[in-house]
Design a protein around this motif. Structure first.
Motif, short mmCIF file in Angstrom:
data_model
loop_
_atom_site.label_atom_id
_atom_site.label_comp_id
_atom_site.label_asym_id
_atom_site.label_seq_id
_atom_site.Cartn_x
_atom_site.Cartn_y
_atom_site.Cartn_z
N MET A 131 26.00 -47.14 31.53
CA MET A 131 25.66 -47.97 32.67
C MET A 131 24.31 -47.49 33.22
O MET A 131 24.10 -46.31 33.40
CB MET A 131 26.76 -47.85 33.72
N PRO A 132 23.40 -48.42 33.48
CA PRO A 132 22.07 -48.03 33.96
C PRO A 132 22.09 -47.51 35.39
O PRO A 132 22.98 -47.82 36.18
CB PRO A 132 21.24 -49.31 33.85
N THR A 133 21.08 -46.72 35.70
CA THR A 133 20.91 -46.16 37.04
C THR A 133 19.72 -46.83 37.70
O THR A 133 18.68 -47.02 37.08
CB THR A 133 20.65 -44.64 36.95
N TYR A 134 19.88 -47.18 38.97
CA TYR A 134 18.82 -47.85 39.74
C TYR A 134 18.57 -47.10 41.03
O TYR A 134 19.47 -46.47 41.58
CB TYR A 134 19.24 -49.29 40.08
N ASP A 135 17.33 -47.17 41.51
CA ASP A 135 16.97 -46.60 42.80
C ASP A 135 16.84 -47.73 43.80
O ASP A 135 16.21 -48.75 43.51
CB ASP A 135 15.65 -45.84 42.72
N TYR A 136 17.43 -47.52 44.98
CA TYR A 136 17.34 -48.50 46.07
C TYR A 136 16.86 -47.81 47.33
O TYR A 136 17.23 -46.66 47.59
CB TYR A 136 18.72 -49.12 46.36
N ARG A 137 16.05 -48.53 48.11
CA ARG A 137 15.60 -48.03 49.40
C ARG A 137 16.25 -48.89 50.49
O ARG A 137 16.19 -50.11 50.45
CB ARG A 137 14.08 -48.12 49.54
N GLU B 127 15.92 -50.44 53.84
CA GLU B 127 14.74 -50.80 54.63
C GLU B 127 14.88 -50.39 56.10
O GLU B 127 13.87 -50.25 56.79
CB GLU B 127 14.45 -52.30 54.51
N THR B 128 16.08 -50.17 56.57
CA THR B 128 16.29 -49.76 57.96
C THR B 128 16.00 -48.27 58.15
O THR B 128 15.34 -47.88 59.10
CB THR B 128 17.73 -50.07 58.40
N THR B 129 16.47 -47.44 57.22
CA THR B 129 16.31 -45.99 57.37
C THR B 129 15.17 -45.42 56.54
O THR B 129 14.70 -44.33 56.81
CB THR B 129 17.60 -45.27 56.97
N GLY B 130 14.78 -46.13 55.47
CA GLY B 130 13.75 -45.63 54.57
C GLY B 130 14.28 -44.68 53.52
O GLY B 130 13.54 -44.21 52.66
N ASP B 131 15.59 -44.39 53.55
CA ASP B 131 16.19 -43.49 52.57
C ASP B 131 16.30 -44.16 51.21
O ASP B 131 16.51 -45.37 51.12
CB ASP B 131 17.58 -43.05 53.03
N VAL B 132 16.18 -43.36 50.14
CA VAL B 132 16.28 -43.86 48.78
C VAL B 132 17.54 -43.28 48.14
O VAL B 132 17.84 -42.10 48.29
CB VAL B 132 15.03 -43.47 47.95
N PHE B 133 18.27 -44.16 47.43
CA PHE B 133 19.53 -43.77 46.81
C PHE B 133 19.53 -44.18 45.35
O PHE B 133 19.01 -45.23 44.99
CB PHE B 133 20.71 -44.46 47.52
N GLU B 134 20.13 -43.33 44.51
CA GLU B 134 20.28 -43.60 43.09
C GLU B 134 21.71 -44.05 42.84
O GLU B 134 22.65 -43.37 43.23
CB GLU B 134 19.97 -42.33 42.30
N VAL B 135 21.86 -45.21 42.20
CA VAL B 135 23.18 -45.80 42.02
C VAL B 135 23.33 -46.33 40.60
O VAL B 135 22.40 -46.95 40.07
CB VAL B 135 23.39 -46.97 43.02
N LYS B 136 24.48 -46.10 39.98
CA LYS B 136 24.78 -46.66 38.66
C LYS B 136 25.62 -47.92 38.85
O LYS B 136 26.59 -47.90 39.60
CB LYS B 136 25.57 -45.66 37.81
N HIS B 137 25.20 -48.99 38.18
CA HIS B 137 25.99 -50.22 38.20
C HIS B 137 25.57 -51.12 37.06
O HIS B 137 24.51 -50.93 36.46
CB HIS B 137 25.88 -50.93 39.56
N PRO B 138 26.40 -52.11 36.71
CA PRO B 138 26.06 -53.02 35.62
C PRO B 138 24.76 -53.78 35.90
O PRO B 138 24.44 -54.07 37.06
CB PRO B 138 27.24 -53.99 35.57
N MET B 139 24.04 -54.13 34.85
CA MET B 139 22.76 -54.82 34.99
C MET B 139 22.91 -56.16 35.70
O MET B 139 22.03 -56.58 36.44
CB MET B 139 22.13 -55.05 33.62
N ALA B 140 24.01 -56.85 35.49
CA ALA B 140 24.20 -58.19 36.06
C ALA B 140 24.48 -58.16 37.56
O ALA B 140 24.38 -59.19 38.23
CB ALA B 140 25.34 -58.90 35.35
N VAL C 197 29.43 -50.38 46.07
CA VAL C 197 29.24 -50.02 44.66
C VAL C 197 29.17 -48.51 44.46
O VAL C 197 29.75 -47.97 43.53
CB VAL C 197 27.96 -50.69 44.10
N ALA C 198 28.48 -47.82 45.36
CA ALA C 198 28.26 -46.38 45.19
C ALA C 198 29.35 -45.52 45.82
O ALA C 198 29.41 -44.32 45.57
CB ALA C 198 26.91 -46.00 45.80
N GLY C 199 30.20 -46.13 46.65
CA GLY C 199 31.24 -45.35 47.32
C GLY C 199 30.71 -44.55 48.49
O GLY C 199 31.29 -43.55 48.88
N PHE C 200 29.58 -45.00 49.08
CA PHE C 200 29.00 -44.32 50.24
C PHE C 200 29.72 -44.75 51.52
O PHE C 200 30.22 -45.87 51.62
CB PHE C 200 27.52 -44.69 50.43
N ASN C 201 29.69 -43.88 52.52
CA ASN C 201 30.14 -44.22 53.86
C ASN C 201 28.99 -44.97 54.52
O ASN C 201 27.86 -44.51 54.51
CB ASN C 201 30.47 -42.94 54.63
#
Length: 85
Positions: A1-7, A9-22, A34-38
């Motif tokens: 499963m590919p890994t993607y980086d997301y920012r 926009e409210t906090t400016g924090d960047v997170f790395e998350v694995k999920h299906p391409m679709a 998707v990531a199981g974050f609080n």
């Protein structure tokens, strides 16, 4: 499963998350699910942006030599030439 980086926009924090391409994510709530974050105090409808990252995927059809280049197999870039990856 590919890994993607997301920012976020409210906090400016960047997170790395694995999920299906679709799967298309657009809000903080989507990302947390998707990531199981609080979700914390960030609004669930806060927008997120998928960041452009370089992946370790090379199509053998695009290469004259079907072997992965040294930089993609852990060997580093030979010399100072640019292979376009």
């Amino acid at each position: 499963m590919p890994t993607y980086d997301y920012r976020c926009e409210t906090t400016g924090d960047v997170f790395e998350v694995k999920h299906p391409m679709a799967l298309k994510l657009s809000t903080w709530a989507d990302l947390c699910d998707v990531a199981g974050f609080n979700q914390g105090t960030t609004p669930p409808d806060a927008p997120i942006t998928k960041l452009l990252t370089t992946g370790g995927v090379v199509s053998s059809r695009s290469l004259k030599n079907p072997e992965a280049p040294p930089c993609m197999s852990g060997g580093g870039c030979p010399g100072k030439q640019s292979c376009g990856i």
